[in-house]
Design a protein around this motif. Structure first.
Motif, PDB file in Angstrom:
ATOM      1  N   TRP A  12      -5.838  15.112   6.244  1.00 46.33           N
ATOM      2  CA  TRP A  12      -6.493  14.838   4.977  1.00 46.33           C
ATOM      3  C   TRP A  12      -6.782  13.350   4.888  1.00 46.33           C
ATOM      4  N   GLU A  13      -8.009  12.979   4.678  1.00 41.48           N
ATOM      5  CA  GLU A  13      -8.394  11.573   4.660  1.00 41.48           C
ATOM      6  C   GLU A  13      -7.600  10.759   3.649  1.00 41.48           C
ATOM      7  N   TYR A  14      -7.149  11.386   2.570  1.00 43.32           N
ATOM      8  CA  TYR A  14      -6.416  10.667   1.534  1.00 43.32           C
ATOM      9  C   TYR A  14      -4.968  10.389   1.929  1.00 43.32           C
ATOM     10  N   ASP A  15      -4.534  10.919   3.050  1.00 42.90           N
ATOM     11  CA  ASP A  15      -3.202  10.606   3.584  1.00 42.90           C
ATOM     12  C   ASP A  15      -3.208   9.342   4.438  1.00 42.90           C
ATOM     13  N   ALA A  16      -4.358   8.751   4.651  1.00 44.65           N
ATOM     14  CA  ALA A  16      -4.458   7.575   5.530  1.00 44.65           C
ATOM     15  C   ALA A  16      -3.532   6.446   5.088  1.00 44.65           C
ATOM     16  N   ASP A  17      -3.416   6.215   3.786  1.00 43.28           N
ATOM     17  CA  ASP A  17      -2.524   5.156   3.303  1.00 43.28           C
ATOM     18  C   ASP A  17      -1.061   5.509   3.582  1.00 43.28           C
ATOM     19  N   LEU A  18      -0.691   6.756   3.370  1.00 41.06           N
ATOM     20  CA  LEU A  18       0.670   7.205   3.678  1.00 41.06           C
ATOM     21  C   LEU A  18       0.964   7.038   5.166  1.00 41.06           C
ATOM     22  N   VAL A  19       0.015   7.425   5.994  1.00 39.87           N
ATOM     23  CA  VAL A  19       0.182   7.309   7.449  1.00 39.87           C
ATOM     24  C   VAL A  19       0.338   5.843   7.843  1.00 39.87           C
ATOM     25  N   ALA A  20      -0.461   4.979   7.281  1.00 40.51           N
ATOM     26  CA  ALA A  20      -0.354   3.545   7.583  1.00 40.51           C
ATOM     27  C   ALA A  20       1.011   3.008   7.166  1.00 40.51           C
ATOM     28  N   LEU A  21       1.498   3.447   6.015  1.00 37.46           N
ATOM     29  CA  LEU A  21       2.816   3.031   5.549  1.00 37.46           C
ATOM     30  C   LEU A  21       3.912   3.534   6.491  1.00 37.46           C
ATOM     31  N   LEU A  22       3.847   4.803   6.868  1.00 41.53           N
ATOM     32  CA  LEU A  22       4.832   5.357   7.801  1.00 41.53           C
ATOM     33  C   LEU A  22       4.798   4.622   9.142  1.00 41.53           C
ATOM     34  N   GLU A  23       3.603   4.337   9.611  1.00 44.49           N
ATOM     35  CA  GLU A  23       3.463   3.621  10.876  1.00 44.49           C
ATOM     36  C   GLU A  23       4.099   2.232  10.789  1.00 44.49           C
ATOM     37  N   SER A  24       3.869   1.551   9.692  1.00 43.87           N
ATOM     38  CA  SER A  24       4.434   0.221   9.485  1.00 43.87           C
ATOM     39  C   SER A  24       5.965   0.261   9.426  1.00 43.87           C
ATOM     40  N   VAL A  25       6.495   1.217   8.691  1.00 39.19           N
ATOM     41  CA  VAL A  25       7.953   1.348   8.572  1.00 39.19           C
ATOM     42  C   VAL A  25       8.571   1.717   9.918  1.00 39.19           C
ATOM     43  N   CYS A  26       7.942   2.620  10.636  1.00 35.54           N
ATOM     44  CA  CYS A  26       8.447   2.990  11.958  1.00 35.54           C
ATOM     45  C   CYS A  26       8.468   1.767  12.876  1.00 35.54           C
ATOM     46  N   GLN A  27       7.400   1.005  12.895  1.00 37.65           N
ATOM     47  CA  GLN A  27       7.340  -0.192  13.734  1.00 37.65           C
ATOM     48  C   GLN A  27       8.427  -1.188  13.349  1.00 37.65           C
ATOM     49  N   ALA A  28       8.641  -1.365  12.055  1.00 39.33           N
ATOM     50  CA  ALA A  28       9.644  -2.317  11.577  1.00 39.33           C
ATOM     51  C   ALA A  28      11.059  -1.916  11.999  1.00 39.33           C
ATOM     52  N   HIS A  29      11.275  -0.628  12.225  1.00 37.27           N
ATOM     53  CA  HIS A  29      12.599  -0.130  12.618  1.00 37.27           C
ATOM     54  C   HIS A  29      12.648   0.298  14.083  1.00 37.27           C
ATOM     55  N   SER A  30      11.661  -0.139  14.848  1.00 41.90           N
ATOM     56  CA  SER A  30      11.573   0.190  16.288  1.00 41.90           C
ATOM     57  C   SER A  30      11.618   1.695  16.546  1.00 41.90           C
ATOM     58  N   LEU A  31      10.922   2.441  15.699  1.00 41.03           N
ATOM     59  CA  LEU A  31      10.811   3.891  15.861  1.00 41.03           C
ATOM     60  C   LEU A  31       9.399   4.236  16.316  1.00 41.03           C
ATOM     61  N   SER A  32       9.299   5.265  17.121  1.00 43.75           N
ATOM     62  CA  SER A  32       7.985   5.673  17.622  1.00 43.75           C
ATOM     63  C   SER A  32       7.406   6.787  16.755  1.00 43.75           C
ATOM     64  N   LEU A  33       6.116   6.736  16.544  1.00 45.83           N
ATOM     65  CA  LEU A  33       5.410   7.700  15.714  1.00 45.83           C
ATOM     66  C   LEU A  33       4.275   8.325  16.517  1.00 45.83           C
ATOM     67  N   LEU A  34       4.237   9.632  16.534  1.00 47.51           N
ATOM     68  CA  LEU A  34       3.138  10.370  17.166  1.00 47.51           C
ATOM     69  C   LEU A  34       2.309  11.019  16.065  1.00 47.51           C
ATOM     70  N   GLN A  35       1.054  10.582  15.941  1.00 44.83           N
ATOM     71  CA  GLN A  35       0.156  11.170  14.956  1.00 44.83           C
ATOM     72  C   GLN A  35      -0.587  12.338  15.600  1.00 44.83           C
ATOM     73  N   ILE A  36      -0.539  13.478  14.936  1.00 43.69           N
ATOM     74  CA  ILE A  36      -1.258  14.659  15.411  1.00 43.69           C
ATOM     75  C   ILE A  36      -2.304  14.996  14.363  1.00 43.69           C
ATOM     76  N   THR A  37      -3.555  14.920  14.773  1.00 40.56           N
ATOM     77  CA  THR A  37      -4.691  15.087  13.879  1.00 40.56           C
ATOM     78  C   THR A  37      -5.603  16.181  14.441  1.00 40.56           C
ATOM     79  N   PRO A  38      -6.601  16.598  13.687  1.00 34.95           N
ATOM     80  CA  PRO A  38      -7.533  17.585  14.249  1.00 34.95           C
ATOM     81  C   PRO A  38      -8.165  17.124  15.558  1.00 34.95           C
ATOM     82  N   GLY A  39      -8.331  15.835  15.717  1.00 35.65           N
ATOM     83  CA  GLY A  39      -8.956  15.302  16.920  1.00 35.65           C
ATOM     84  C   GLY A  39      -8.117  15.422  18.186  1.00 35.65           C
ATOM     85  N   ASN A  40      -6.787  15.469  18.044  1.00 39.70           N
ATOM     86  CA  ASN A  40      -5.939  15.565  19.236  1.00 39.70           C
ATOM     87  C   ASN A  40      -5.010  16.780  19.211  1.00 39.70           C
ATOM     88  N   LEU A  41      -5.204  17.663  18.245  1.00 44.45           N
ATOM     89  CA  LEU A  41      -4.303  18.803  18.077  1.00 44.45           C
ATOM     90  C   LEU A  41      -4.205  19.669  19.329  1.00 44.45           C
TER      91      LEU A  41
END
Length: 108
Positions: A12-41
C-alpha cells in the motif's frame, strides 16, 4: 542462506512512511530488514521455498488486500519464529462490519 531479522510484506503506497521508519529503526539497531512488495513477491516466495532466504520475524501489511501475499503469510506460519500479526488472528479483523458487531456486543 541469508536470514533477515525482519521480513515486511507491504503493498500500500500509504505505508511508505511506516516502511521508512521501520527501515531507519532497524538500521539504528543493526537489524536487517527484508521488504517484500508486489514487485519482488514471486522471487521472494521462490527464495523462501528453496531455503535461500529466511527471516526471524514477520510483519504482514499486504495479505489482507492482495491474495497473492497469502502464500507468504502461510509460509511464515510454518517457518518464522515470531509473527507480529499472525494471519489466523489478523484475518478476523478484516471484515470491519463483523468486527464492529463483535465489539458492540461486548461493550455496554
Amino acid at each position: 542462506m541469508t536470514r533477515y531479522d525482519l521480513g515486511l510484506a507491504w503493498n500500500w503506497e500509504y505505508d511508505a512512511d511506516l516502511v521508512a521508519l521501520l527501515e531507519s529503526v532497524c538500521q539504528a539497531h543493526s537489524l536487517s530488514l527484508l521488504q517484500i512488495t508486489p514487485g519482488n513477491l514471486e522471487a521472494m516466495l521462490r527464495a523462501l521455498s528453496e531455503g535461500e532466504t529466511s527471516f526471524w520475524a514477520f510483519f504482514d501489511r499486504a495479505s489482507d488486500a492482495d491474495a497473492r501475499f497469502l502464500a507468504l503469510a502461510r509460509w511464515a506460519r510454518e517457518h518464522v519464529l515470531y509473527r507480529i500479526n499472525p494471519l489466523e488472528l489478523a484475518s478476523r479483523a478484516w471484515d470491519k462490519v463483523a468486527m464492529h458487531s463483535a465489539l458492540s456486543a461486548i461493550v455496554p
